[in-house]
Design a protein around this motif. Structure first.
Motif, PDB file in Angstrom:
ATOM      1  N   ALA A   1      -7.817  -6.799 -10.140  1.00  0.00           N
ATOM      2  CA  ALA A   1      -7.363  -5.427 -10.446  1.00  0.00           C
ATOM      3  C   ALA A   1      -8.114  -4.353  -9.657  1.00  0.00           C
ATOM      4  CB  ALA A   1      -7.436  -5.146 -11.954  1.00  0.00           C
ATOM      5  N   SER A   2      -8.438  -4.673  -8.400  1.00  0.00           N
ATOM      6  CA  SER A   2      -9.043  -3.643  -7.543  1.00  0.00           C
ATOM      7  C   SER A   2      -7.989  -2.595  -7.206  1.00  0.00           C
ATOM      8  CB  SER A   2      -9.543  -4.290  -6.247  1.00  0.00           C
ATOM      9  OG  SER A   2      -9.680  -3.312  -5.240  1.00  0.00           O
ATOM     10  N   PRO A   3      -8.361  -1.304  -7.231  1.00  0.00           N
ATOM     11  CA  PRO A   3      -7.372  -0.286  -6.856  1.00  0.00           C
ATOM     12  C   PRO A   3      -6.885  -0.460  -5.419  1.00  0.00           C
ATOM     13  CG  PRO A   3      -9.542   0.715  -7.330  1.00  0.00           C
ATOM     14  CD  PRO A   3      -9.657  -0.753  -7.624  1.00  0.00           C
ATOM     15  N   ALA A   4      -7.662  -1.206  -4.606  1.00  0.00           N
ATOM     16  CA  ALA A   4      -7.296  -1.392  -3.200  1.00  0.00           C
ATOM     17  C   ALA A   4      -6.520  -2.673  -2.948  1.00  0.00           C
ATOM     18  CB  ALA A   4      -8.564  -1.390  -2.339  1.00  0.00           C
ATOM     19  N   GLY A   5      -6.261  -3.473  -3.971  1.00  0.00           N
ATOM     20  CA  GLY A   5      -5.548  -4.744  -3.778  1.00  0.00           C
ATOM     21  C   GLY A   5      -4.189  -4.516  -3.139  1.00  0.00           C
ATOM     22  N   ASP A   6      -3.828  -5.375  -2.191  1.00  0.00           N
ATOM     23  CA  ASP A   6      -2.602  -5.132  -1.431  1.00  0.00           C
ATOM     24  C   ASP A   6      -1.319  -5.475  -2.181  1.00  0.00           C
ATOM     25  OD1 ASP A   6      -3.219  -4.046   1.226  1.00  0.00           O
ATOM     26  OD2 ASP A   6      -4.510  -5.798   1.363  1.00  0.00           O
TER      27      ASP A   6
ATOM     28  N   VAL B   1      -9.326  -6.327   6.461  1.00  0.00           N
ATOM     29  CA  VAL B   1      -9.787  -4.999   6.083  1.00  0.00           C
ATOM     30  C   VAL B   1      -9.244  -4.605   4.711  1.00  0.00           C
ATOM     31  CG1 VAL B   1      -7.892  -3.741   7.222  1.00  0.00           C
ATOM     32  CG2 VAL B   1     -10.112  -2.659   6.994  1.00  0.00           C
ATOM     33  N   ILE B   2     -10.114  -3.992   3.922  1.00  0.00           N
ATOM     34  CA  ILE B   2      -9.678  -3.443   2.635  1.00  0.00           C
ATOM     35  C   ILE B   2      -8.952  -2.142   2.928  1.00  0.00           C
ATOM     36  CG2 ILE B   2     -10.482  -2.524   0.416  1.00  0.00           C
ATOM     37  CD1 ILE B   2     -12.950  -4.293   0.730  1.00  0.00           C
ATOM     38  N   ALA B   3      -7.861  -1.903   2.209  1.00  0.00           N
ATOM     39  CA  ALA B   3      -7.057  -0.708   2.477  1.00  0.00           C
ATOM     40  C   ALA B   3      -7.862   0.572   2.236  1.00  0.00           C
ATOM     41  CB  ALA B   3      -5.827  -0.712   1.590  1.00  0.00           C
ATOM     42  N   VAL B   4      -7.764   1.492   3.175  1.00  0.00           N
ATOM     43  CA  VAL B   4      -8.259   2.858   2.931  1.00  0.00           C
ATOM     44  C   VAL B   4      -7.201   3.578   2.091  1.00  0.00           C
ATOM     45  CG1 VAL B   4      -8.828   5.046   4.060  1.00  0.00           C
ATOM     46  CG2 VAL B   4      -9.624   2.892   5.045  1.00  0.00           C
ATOM     47  N   ALA B   5      -5.965   3.253   2.358  1.00  0.00           N
ATOM     48  CA  ALA B   5      -4.840   3.707   1.534  1.00  0.00           C
ATOM     49  C   ALA B   5      -3.665   2.784   1.855  1.00  0.00           C
ATOM     50  CB  ALA B   5      -4.466   5.148   1.860  1.00  0.00           C
ATOM     51  N   CYS B   6      -2.824   2.529   0.858  1.00  0.00           N
ATOM     52  CA  CYS B   6      -1.644   1.703   1.122  1.00  0.00           C
ATOM     53  C   CYS B   6      -0.482   2.166   0.250  1.00  0.00           C
ATOM     54  CB  CYS B   6      -1.936   0.218   0.939  1.00  0.00           C
ATOM     55  SG  CYS B   6      -2.719  -0.223  -0.609  1.00  0.00           S
ATOM     56  N   PHE B   7       0.723   1.798   0.698  1.00  0.00           N
ATOM     57  CA  PHE B   7       1.926   2.335   0.051  1.00  0.00           C
ATOM     58  C   PHE B   7       3.061   1.317   0.118  1.00  0.00           C
ATOM     59  CE2 PHE B   7       5.926   4.775   0.313  1.00  0.00           C
ATOM     60  CZ  PHE B   7       5.856   5.399  -0.930  1.00  0.00           C
TER      61      PHE B   7
ATOM     62  N   LEU C   1       1.372   3.129  -5.030  1.00  0.00           N
ATOM     63  CA  LEU C   1       0.250   3.642  -4.228  1.00  0.00           C
ATOM     64  C   LEU C   1      -0.974   2.774  -4.465  1.00  0.00           C
ATOM     65  CD1 LEU C   1       2.095   6.191  -4.760  1.00  0.00           C
ATOM     66  CD2 LEU C   1       0.034   7.541  -4.692  1.00  0.00           C
ATOM     67  N   GLY C   2      -1.728   2.498  -3.398  1.00  0.00           N
ATOM     68  CA  GLY C   2      -2.968   1.736  -3.547  1.00  0.00           C
ATOM     69  C   GLY C   2      -4.125   2.448  -2.879  1.00  0.00           C
ATOM     70  N   SER C   3      -5.342   2.177  -3.363  1.00  0.00           N
ATOM     71  CA  SER C   3      -6.563   2.817  -2.836  1.00  0.00           C
ATOM     72  C   SER C   3      -6.435   4.335  -2.909  1.00  0.00           C
ATOM     73  CB  SER C   3      -6.806   2.412  -1.377  1.00  0.00           C
ATOM     74  OG  SER C   3      -7.943   1.612  -1.277  1.00  0.00           O
ATOM     75  N   ALA C   4      -5.757   4.802  -3.934  1.00  0.00           N
ATOM     76  CA  ALA C   4      -5.417   6.225  -3.994  1.00  0.00           C
ATOM     77  C   ALA C   4      -5.799   6.849  -5.317  1.00  0.00           C
ATOM     78  CB  ALA C   4      -3.910   6.389  -3.774  1.00  0.00           C
ATOM     79  N   ALA C   5      -6.302   6.049  -6.250  1.00  0.00           N
ATOM     80  CA  ALA C   5      -6.608   6.505  -7.609  1.00  0.00           C
ATOM     81  C   ALA C   5      -7.412   5.387  -8.279  1.00  0.00           C
ATOM     82  CB  ALA C   5      -5.297   6.748  -8.370  1.00  0.00           C
ATOM     83  N   PRO C   6      -7.939   5.606  -9.484  1.00  0.00           N
ATOM     84  CA  PRO C   6      -8.698   4.526 -10.138  1.00  0.00           C
ATOM     85  C   PRO C   6      -7.882   3.252 -10.359  1.00  0.00           C
ATOM     86  CG  PRO C   6      -9.054   6.628 -11.266  1.00  0.00           C
ATOM     87  CD  PRO C   6      -7.985   6.863 -10.247  1.00  0.00           C
ATOM     88  N   THR C   7      -6.579   3.417 -10.502  1.00  0.00           N
ATOM     89  CA  THR C   7      -5.708   2.237 -10.607  1.00  0.00           C
ATOM     90  C   THR C   7      -4.547   2.408  -9.632  1.00  0.00           C
ATOM     91  OG1 THR C   7      -4.236   3.247 -12.234  1.00  0.00           O
ATOM     92  CG2 THR C   7      -6.131   2.038 -13.117  1.00  0.00           C
ATOM     93  N   PRO C   8      -3.915   1.283  -9.256  1.00  0.00           N
ATOM     94  CA  PRO C   8      -2.661   1.419  -8.510  1.00  0.00           C
ATOM     95  C   PRO C   8      -1.671   2.174  -9.397  1.00  0.00           C
ATOM     96  CG  PRO C   8      -3.448  -0.859  -8.534  1.00  0.00           C
ATOM     97  CD  PRO C   8      -4.279  -0.117  -9.517  1.00  0.00           C
TER      98      PRO C   8
END
Ligand SMILES: Cc1cc2nc3c(=O)[nH]c(=O)nc-3n(C[C@H](O)[C@H](O)[C@H](O)COP(=O)(O)OP(=O)(O)OC[C@H]3O[C@@H](n4cnc5c(N)ncnc54)[C@H](O)[C@@H]3O)c2cc1C
Length: 288
Positions: free
Chosen positions: A111-116, A183-189, A204-211
């Motif tokens: 549950a990482s906010p940056a998970g793809d 690479v871990i996302a800096v931001a993803c969509f 949205l990913g890597s954009a808030a505490p949760t996707p």
């Protein structure tokens, strides 16, 4: 540390109920990093790799039931036509070695906010099927993420499968990182067109505490497409619509400044990715 290795699903559920602090391990690409760096020393590991039924996927009506043990590599090879958004996201995960071991269920467990996986799963209203000796729960994806690296699993529950609707229209996934691979996302969509329901899904990913989804952006573009009769006439989408959509996606984010990027950069990147993803998906829809 105890090492529990059930060979059937009921055994796995019994083991988790008896050892709620046991950490499940599927591909191990997150768990082993935690152990190697001594960040976490659980009393037991619960290895799910011998539970054969987790390594399968099947299609039931319009939904793919993706077993918790199906790797990213298999998701890409076997499901790219049915789940194009998730397959695109999977292609950006780590390296071939990580994709051979890593799973969507593990991404959900971490549950990482940056998970793809998350933006692609959100854009299509996925359901996470979890189970314990107490029974089965089907959790809508929007209710699964509770906070940074926190999810809705109870201590005795395991993820059994991810129920992902089969694509009914074009899908896109965009990721920005500090380099092009591993690479871990800096931001993803993630974006999915749902022509049957005449709506657009986002994640949205890597954009808030949760996707999370960008609901105002979804509503805006839904109304704009509807008002112009675009789903039927398949005309080119005005750039103003895509620009406003991008702005609303950025507005839905609440990113942080960190070593990988500033909050401002992340919001800007999201607006650009959303604009592009919508245009790419729409142009594909027009050609179908
Ligand atoms: C070098 C490297 C590069 C990476 N690159 C990326 C990347 O680009 N994008 C990305 O999103 N991630 C990346 N990751 C992180 C990781 O690969 C992913 O999160 C992957 O999806 C984890 O899947 P797994 O099966 O290996 O999970 P595991 O490590 O086995 O488990 C991860 C978490 O999920 C829990 N879990 C696993 N299975 C279950 C289950 N059935 N029920 C309940 N809980 C469960 C575990 O207890 C743990 O908390 C990378 C990791 C490494 C080491």
């Amino acid at each position: 540390m105890e090492f529990l290795q059930p060979t059937t699903w009921p055994e796995a559920l019994e083991a988790k109920a008896a050892n709620p602090k046991a950490v499940p391990i599927q591909g191990g690409t997150d768990v082993m990093v935690e152990l190697n760096f001594d960040r976490h020393r659980p009393p037991a590991l619960l290895d799910l790799n011998k539970v054969a039924e987790l390594n399968q996927w099947e299609q039931q009506n319009g939904t793919v039931r993706l077993g918790a043990g199906v790797s990213y590599t298999r998701t890409i090879a076997e499901l790219r036509d049915k789940l194009p958004g998730l397959a695109m996201a999977a292609r950006t995960v780590g390296s071939p070695q990580i994709r051979n071991r890593g799973t969507v269920a593990g991404n959900l467990g971490a549950a990482s906010p940056a998970g793809d996986s998350h933006p692609a799963l959100l854009a299509v209203d996925t359901v996470v099927e979890v189970e314990s000796v107490r029974g089965v729960r089907q959790i809508p994806i929007g209710e699964f993420y509770l906070g940074v690296k926190r999810n809705a699993l109870e201590p005795d529950e395991l993820i059994k499968a991810t129920l992902v609707p089969v694509a009914t229209g074009p899908q896109q996934y965009c990721k920005i990182g500090t380099r092009n691979a591993m690479v871990i996302a800096v931001a993803c969509f993630g974006l999915a067109l749902h022509p049957g329901e005449q709506r657009v899904g986002t994640g949205l990913g890597s954009a808030a505490p949760t996707p999370r989804r960008a609901r105002d952006a979804e509503e805006f573009v839904g109304e704009a497409l509807d008002a112009g009769g675009y789903w039927d006439n398949r005309d080119p989408l005005p750039d103003t619509v895509a620009t406003r959509f991008g702005d609303l996606v950025a507005a839905a984010s609440s990113p942080i400044d960190d070593v990988r990027g500033s909050a401002r950069y992340r919001a800007h990147a999201l607006s650009v990715m959303a604009h592009r993803a919508l245009m790419w998906a729409w142009n594909e829809y027009r050609e179908r």
